[in-house]
Design a protein around this motif. Structure first.
Motif, mmCIF file in Angstrom:
data_model
loop_
_atom_site.group_PDB
_atom_site.id
_atom_site.type_symbol
_atom_site.label_atom_id
_atom_site.label_comp_id
_atom_site.label_asym_id
_atom_site.label_seq_id
_atom_site.Cartn_x
_atom_site.Cartn_y
_atom_site.Cartn_z
ATOM 1 N N GLY A 72 -2.126 4.822 9.746
ATOM 2 C CA GLY A 72 -2.565 3.487 9.341
ATOM 3 C C GLY A 72 -1.494 2.736 8.575
ATOM 4 N N THR A 73 -0.828 3.423 7.664
ATOM 5 C CA THR A 73 0.251 2.799 6.895
ATOM 6 C C THR A 73 1.379 2.352 7.810
ATOM 7 N N HIS A 74 1.736 3.210 8.762
ATOM 8 C CA HIS A 74 2.800 2.858 9.703
ATOM 9 C C HIS A 74 2.391 1.695 10.606
ATOM 10 N N LEU A 75 1.144 1.669 11.049
ATOM 11 C CA LEU A 75 0.679 0.561 11.886
ATOM 12 C C LEU A 75 0.738 -0.765 11.137
ATOM 13 N N VAL A 76 0.313 -0.767 9.891
ATOM 14 C CA VAL A 76 0.361 -1.986 9.088
ATOM 15 C C VAL A 76 1.808 -2.443 8.907
ATOM 16 N N GLY A 77 2.698 -1.505 8.636
ATOM 17 C CA GLY A 77 4.109 -1.844 8.473
ATOM 18 C C GLY A 77 4.719 -2.415 9.749
ATOM 19 N N LEU A 78 4.414 -1.805 10.886
ATOM 20 C CA LEU A 78 4.937 -2.299 12.156
ATOM 21 C C LEU A 78 4.371 -3.668 12.499
ATOM 22 N N ALA A 79 3.094 -3.876 12.214
ATOM 23 C CA ALA A 79 2.489 -5.184 12.465
ATOM 24 C C ALA A 79 3.145 -6.247 11.588
ATOM 25 N N ALA A 80 3.438 -5.903 10.346
ATOM 26 C CA ALA A 80 4.107 -6.852 9.444
ATOM 27 C C ALA A 80 5.491 -7.201 9.980
#
Length: 57
Positions: free
Chosen positions: A37-45
């Motif tokens: 989840g943390t990685h997905l949020v970072g990639l989306a940002a």
């Protein structure tokens, strides 16, 4: 995408099940799910940032 939280009989900790379309699901620990989840949020940002391409001169 399908995501589910599951705690089966005899399970010590809950698991997160993740499936995309008709593929088999992936079972994640809570720690693994948090990391994904943390990685997905970072990639989306990163995906929404407007970064000008650089080219060598």
């Amino acid at each position: 995408m399908w995501i589910d939280l599951s705690l089966g009989p005899g399970d010590a900790d809950p698991r997160v099940h993740l499936s995309i379309e008709d593929r088999s699901f992936v079972e994640l620990t809570i720690s693994e799910a948090r990391s994904v989840g943390t990685h997905l949020v970072g990639l989306a940002a990163l995906g929404v940032m407007e970064i000008q391409p650089t080219s060598p001169i």
